[in-house]
Motif scaffolding. Structure first.
Motif, PDB file in Angstrom:
ATOM      1  N   ASP A 159      -9.027 -13.501  11.508  1.00  0.00           N
ATOM      2  CA  ASP A 159      -8.579 -14.815  11.050  1.00  0.00           C
ATOM      3  C   ASP A 159      -9.453 -15.936  11.602  1.00  0.00           C
ATOM      4  OD1 ASP A 159      -6.461 -13.894   9.474  1.00  0.00           O
ATOM      5  OD2 ASP A 159      -5.108 -13.794  11.185  1.00  0.00           O
TER       6      ASP A 159
ATOM      7  N   GLY B  70     -10.474 -16.380  14.848  1.00  0.00           N
ATOM      8  CA  GLY B  70     -10.117 -16.839  16.189  1.00  0.00           C
ATOM      9  C   GLY B  70     -10.470 -15.841  17.265  1.00  0.00           C
TER      10      GLY B  70
ATOM     11  N   ALA C 264     -10.296 -20.633  15.040  1.00  0.00           N
ATOM     12  CA  ALA C 264      -9.195 -20.993  14.157  1.00  0.00           C
ATOM     13  C   ALA C 264      -7.835 -20.873  14.850  1.00  0.00           C
ATOM     14  CB  ALA C 264      -9.230 -20.117  12.906  1.00  0.00           C
ATOM     15  N   CYS C 265      -7.731 -20.002  15.848  1.00  0.00           N
ATOM     16  CA  CYS C 265      -6.447 -19.827  16.550  1.00  0.00           C
ATOM     17  C   CYS C 265      -6.064 -21.071  17.347  1.00  0.00           C
ATOM     18  CB  CYS C 265      -6.507 -18.622  17.490  1.00  0.00           C
ATOM     19  SG  CYS C 265      -6.533 -17.047  16.631  1.00  0.00           S
TER      20      CYS C 265
ATOM     21  N   SER D 258      -6.277 -24.184  16.522  1.00  0.00           N
ATOM     22  CA  SER D 258      -5.677 -25.259  15.732  1.00  0.00           C
ATOM     23  C   SER D 258      -4.697 -24.760  14.675  1.00  0.00           C
ATOM     24  CB  SER D 258      -6.794 -26.058  15.047  1.00  0.00           C
ATOM     25  OG  SER D 258      -7.551 -25.208  14.208  1.00  0.00           O
ATOM     26  N   CYS D 259      -4.447 -23.483  14.660  1.00  0.00           N
ATOM     27  CA  CYS D 259      -3.560 -22.898  13.650  1.00  0.00           C
ATOM     28  C   CYS D 259      -2.110 -23.293  13.907  1.00  0.00           C
ATOM     29  CB  CYS D 259      -3.693 -21.375  13.693  1.00  0.00           C
ATOM     30  SG  CYS D 259      -2.577 -20.509  12.582  1.00  0.00           S
ATOM     31  N   PRO D 260      -1.371 -23.644  12.854  1.00  0.00           N
ATOM     32  CA  PRO D 260       0.047 -23.980  13.032  1.00  0.00           C
ATOM     33  C   PRO D 260       0.882 -22.800  13.554  1.00  0.00           C
ATOM     34  CG  PRO D 260      -0.673 -24.447  10.775  1.00  0.00           C
ATOM     35  CD  PRO D 260      -1.819 -23.820  11.496  1.00  0.00           C
ATOM     36  N   SER D 261       0.392 -21.592  13.360  1.00  0.00           N
ATOM     37  CA  SER D 261       1.121 -20.401  13.826  1.00  0.00           C
ATOM     38  C   SER D 261       0.666 -19.948  15.208  1.00  0.00           C
ATOM     39  CB  SER D 261       0.929 -19.254  12.832  1.00  0.00           C
ATOM     40  OG  SER D 261       1.434 -19.600  11.573  1.00  0.00           O
ATOM     41  N   SER D 262      -0.130 -20.754  15.906  1.00  0.00           N
ATOM     42  CA  SER D 262      -0.683 -20.307  17.189  1.00  0.00           C
ATOM     43  C   SER D 262       0.398 -20.030  18.232  1.00  0.00           C
ATOM     44  CB  SER D 262      -1.704 -21.313  17.725  1.00  0.00           C
ATOM     45  OG  SER D 262      -1.089 -22.556  18.003  1.00  0.00           O
TER      46      SER D 262
ATOM     47  N   THR E 191       1.689 -16.639  17.454  1.00  0.00           N
ATOM     48  CA  THR E 191       0.675 -15.651  17.845  1.00  0.00           C
ATOM     49  C   THR E 191       0.698 -15.446  19.351  1.00  0.00           C
ATOM     50  OG1 THR E 191      -0.754 -16.229  15.988  1.00  0.00           O
ATOM     51  CG2 THR E 191      -1.815 -15.164  17.873  1.00  0.00           C
TER      52      THR E 191
END
Length: 93
Positions: free
Chosen positions: A39, A41, A60-61, A63-67, A70
């Motif tokens: 993905d 990250g 990407a990890c 700034s990801c909304p799902s971080s 995760t």
């Protein structure tokens, strides 16, 4: 970066794979990295502070909304399964 003291087995002289050490945390994170990298990250260890592992999500990890999901449901869960001494994994920037 701080490292927990090495915990070696007196019988084998090898490090206990369930001990809270940077090499053991890296070993567990290496199992997760292919999924993060797919993905865009990655994750790096910043510090081990007692039973708390501090990590930095990269790419990407970061700034990801799902971080948060995760971090808690992926990384923390896997580390706690493999290394029972881990009480929490937190993200540092």
């Amino acid at each position: 970066m701080t490292q927990a003291p090495s915990q070696t087995s007196p019988e084998t002289g090898l490090e206990d794979p369930r001990a809270l050490t940077i090499p053991n945390v890296e070993r567990v994170l290496d199992e997760l990295r292919p999924y993060l990298m797919a993905d865009g990250g990655n994750v790096e260890i910043v510090e081990i502070d007692g039973p708390v592992v501090k990590v930095r999500l990269q790419g990407a990890c970061g700034s990801c909304p799902s971080s948060t999901m995760t971090l808690k449901m992926g990384i923390e869960r896997k580390l706690r399964e493999a290394i029972p001494e881990v009480s929490e994994v937190i993200q540092v920037l």
